[in-house]
Structure formats: structure tokens, C-alpha cells
Design an enzyme around this catalytic site. Structure first.
Site, PDB file in Angstrom:
ATOM      1  N   ARG A 178      39.196 -55.778 -20.816  1.00  0.00           N
ATOM      2  CA  ARG A 178      38.793 -55.040 -22.027  1.00  0.00           C
ATOM      3  C   ARG A 178      39.758 -53.912 -22.394  1.00  0.00           C
ATOM      4  O   ARG A 178      39.356 -52.907 -22.971  1.00  0.00           O
ATOM      5  CB  ARG A 178      37.382 -54.450 -21.886  1.00  0.00           C
ATOM      6  CG  ARG A 178      36.290 -55.470 -21.660  1.00  0.00           C
ATOM      7  CD  ARG A 178      36.060 -56.376 -22.862  1.00  0.00           C
ATOM      8  NE  ARG A 178      34.895 -57.205 -22.634  1.00  0.00           N
ATOM      9  CZ  ARG A 178      34.903 -58.352 -21.958  1.00  0.00           C
ATOM     10  NH1 ARG A 178      36.042 -58.823 -21.479  1.00  0.00           N
ATOM     11  NH2 ARG A 178      33.789 -59.037 -21.790  1.00  0.00           N
ATOM     12  N   SER A 227      28.082 -55.692 -25.405  1.00  0.00           N
ATOM     13  CA  SER A 227      27.942 -55.025 -24.096  1.00  0.00           C
ATOM     14  C   SER A 227      28.221 -53.542 -24.267  1.00  0.00           C
ATOM     15  O   SER A 227      29.251 -53.164 -24.809  1.00  0.00           O
ATOM     16  CB  SER A 227      28.934 -55.588 -23.086  1.00  0.00           C
ATOM     17  OG  SER A 227      28.589 -56.896 -22.735  1.00  0.00           O
ATOM     18  N   GLU A 297      32.079 -49.738 -22.898  1.00  0.00           N
ATOM     19  CA  GLU A 297      32.938 -50.737 -23.535  1.00  0.00           C
ATOM     20  C   GLU A 297      32.911 -50.495 -25.044  1.00  0.00           C
ATOM     21  O   GLU A 297      33.891 -50.700 -25.749  1.00  0.00           O
ATOM     22  CB  GLU A 297      32.406 -52.146 -23.219  1.00  0.00           C
ATOM     23  CG  GLU A 297      33.119 -53.230 -23.997  1.00  0.00           C
ATOM     24  CD  GLU A 297      32.730 -54.635 -23.576  1.00  0.00           C
ATOM     25  OE1 GLU A 297      32.758 -54.938 -22.371  1.00  0.00           O
ATOM     26  OE2 GLU A 297      32.400 -55.435 -24.467  1.00  0.00           O
TER      27      GLU A 297
END
Ligand code: EPU
Length: 304
Positions: A178, A227, A297
Site C-alpha cells: 500500500r 479497509s 490505509e
């Protein structure tokens, strides 16, 4: 933003909406007004915006499909740019052993995945089911356990903060879990993906499975943020939140999803402030109970 500034922005000739509420543009349906929401239609228009922001010393923020984005209730000051008009998607070349797809950043990742399925090209099945567009996906190396968008990247082109075009290879970008490492202020424009010829049946089958699994485990039929946290090494944020006893907890219109502990949903009229309270609660309880620090995130932008 002053009327004078608005009139200067109007003169740039790019399609613009002033004081536009951003809740329509995020999947969680939250976000206050953007001073100026702009839709450049060419590199030239984009360059003018970059140079204008530099000269006037007003911030410029680029967003994509708003699927992992929390915008503050007071909205975003300055120029807010969306590149949805950059939406060309082509198979650039194809032999028996390799193929290259060129995608501009405004292309939705689902559309990109659909093209690989129709063409029987293997290499991007891992992002099947991931929402968002190619630009956002590249910026945060979107993906699943099965693969991330960066894995298939050959090169990414972007405009730097001086308005100059650059092209970087996957190695230059240094994708991680990520994360990506583009220069500060880079505005991503397009990517070339290297794929391997397979058959439409095989790719379609895998894509279908991936999409079904996601619907089963995630609250995708309610406005959500994706998320909230990254998974800590060797652990799952959703499981930690569940074990901390927080699934289903509500603050105003916002709720930690009873279906998945790493998701926050908007059950109606949620504010960014309420969502931030929940995010803080998840972080604090997981730290207290398991001594694990959860890292968001979700990207936060704008004023509280
Ligand atoms: N789990 C729980 N309780 C929960 C949720 C999950 O115990 O409330 C457990 C599950 O039983 C499973 C484990 O945690 O054993 C992992 O859960 P899941 O399969 O749902 O995957 P995840 O680790 O929570 C990651 C990605 C998702 C991606 C899925 C599927 C992150 C932060 N999330 O989720 O990506 O869709 O794997 O590959 O890496 C996103 O990044 O926005 C995203 C949704």
C-alpha cells in the site's frame, strides 16, 4: 476563496465547480465543500493548473474515485483536481508471449480488469474486486493478498510539481504494501502494464471468484471507506478490531461494520468527525489490548 481568485481560476478555461460538496464524490458519502473542483481535459490544462497553484501559492489536491478517502466536514481549500477525463485504455502491443496495456489514471480498476479478462491477459487478477481508479490504485499500490497493481507495472508517467512530464519504471517507483515512492507533488497520468497471454476463460474465472469473495466478506452494499487500516505484519486489522470487541459500535451515523472489523460504514448522515472518533477508538483499543499500533490505509484530507 475570494471572488477575485474564482474569476482568475475561471479564466484558466478548465471545467470548474465552485464550493462543490464532496460527499457525492466519495464512497463513504462524507466530505465538505471543495473551493474549486476542476476537471482538466488535456495535459496543457493540467499544466496551467499546476503552474497557477505554484504562482498563487494555493494548494492543489488530486483525487480519484474517492474510495479510500476521508474528506473533512469543512472541506478542502484551494484547487481540487479530478482526472476522470483522462480515461483512455488500449492494448498497446501483443505477441504470443507478452502484452502491454496502456491505461490513463481516470480508468476505473474494474474496467481495466474487465479488459484483461476479455483479452485473456494474465497479471492483474489480483486487483479484481478492488474499487477505485488506476491513479489512486497506483498511488497506494492497491491490491489484495493475491496481488497488487504495482506488480504488473512497467512504467508510470506523471507531471512533476514544475509541470514537466516524467516516466518512471517499476524499480524507480519502489512499490511496497500500500505504498509507492513518487516525488512529492507528482500527478500521476498513465501506466503501462506488462501482462502474459492466457485465455479469457481462465482470467474471467479467477476475476469472478475474487469479486465474489469480496462481496461475501465486506459490507459493499453500504457506503464504506474500504479497509480503514493496513494489516500489521503477520496480523489482520479486522480480526484485532473484532477481538477488541468493537464490531458494530456506532458514533452518530458512522458504524464499525458488524460484517468486517476493518470497515467503517455510513448508515446515514455520518460526518468525518464521527468517523475519526471511531478510527481513534479502534486504534486506541487495539493498542491497549494487543500493544499493536494500527496504521491507517485511508487517506485524510481537508479541514475537520
Ligand atoms: N477477520 C476477522 N474478523 C473480521 C474481519 C476479518 O476475524 O471482522 C479475519 C478473517 O476471518 C481472516 C482474516 O481476518 O482470517 C483476514 O480477513 P479478510 O480475508 O477479510 O482480509 P483482510 O486482511 O481484512 C485484505 C485487504 C483487503 C482485501 C482482502 C482480500 C488490507 C488492509 N486489506 O483484507 O483490501 O480485499 O485482504 O484479499 O490489506 C483494501 O485495501 O481496501 C481492501 C479491502
Amino acid at each position: 476563496m475570494t471572488e477575485e481568485m474564482k474569476s482568475e481560476i475561471q479564466k484558466l478555461g478548465t471545467q470548474v465547480l465552485f464550493d462543490e460538496r464532496m460527499d457525492h464524490y466519495t464512497t463513504i458519502r462524507v466530505g465538505g465543500p471543495a473551493d474549486a473542483l476542476l476537471y482538466p481535459a488535456s495535459l496543457e490544462e493540467l499544466e496551467h493548473l499546476v503552474l497557477f497553484s505554484k504562482k498563487q501559492k494555493i494548494p492543489l489536491f488530486v483525487f480519484g474515485a474517492g474510495s479510500n478517502l476521508l474528506i473533512g466536514d469543512q472541506g478542502i481549500r484551494g484547487l481540487v483536481v479530478n482526472l476522470q477525463k483522462f480515461s483512455r485504455l488500449t492494448v498497446e502491443q501483443r505477441t504470443d508471449t507478452e502484452a502491454v496495456i496502456h491505461a490513463e489514471v481516470g480508468v476505473g480498476m474494474p474496467r481495466l480488469v474487465d479488459l484483461t479478462a476479455e483479452q485473456g491477459l494474465h497479471g492483474l487478477e489480483g486487483i479484481a474486486g478492488v474499487p477505485g481508479n488506476v491513479g489512486g490504485g497506483l498511488a497506494m499500490n492497491a491490491g489484495t493478498r493475491e496481488g497488487q497493481i504495482g506488480d504488473a507495472v512497467l512504467t508510470v508517467s506523471f507531471m512533476d510539481k514544475e509541470g514537466k512530464l516524467q516516466t518512471w519504471s517499476r524499480e524507480d517507483i519502489g512499490f511496497g504494501y500500500r505504498t509507492s515512492h513518487f516525488p512529492k507533488g507528482a500527478i500521476l497520468l498513465s501506466a503501462r502494464f506488462g501482462l502474459t497471454p492466457s485465455t479469457p476463460e481462465l482470467v474471467k474465472e479467477k476475476v469472478k471468484k475474487m469479486r465474489e469473495a469480496r462481496v461475501e466478506t465486506q459490507p459493499l452494499n453500504v457506503p464504506n471507506l474500504g479497509s480503514v487500516f493496513k494489516n500489521p505484519p503477520g496480523q489482520h486489522a479486522g480480526a484485532l478490531v473484532e477481538e477488541a470487541g468493537l464490531k458494530g459500535v456506532r458514533v452518530g451515523g458512522a458504524r464499525i461494520s458488524p460484517k468486517h472489523g476493518n470497515f467503517i460504514v455510513n448508515e446515514g448522515g455520518a460526518t468525518a468527525r464521527e468517523i475519526k472518533v471511531l478510527i481513534g477508538l479502534m486504534k486506541d483499543k487495539v493498542k491497549e489490548k494487543f500493544n499493536v499500533t494500527l496504521e491507517p490505509e485511508v487517506r485524510f484530507v481537508g479541514e475537520a
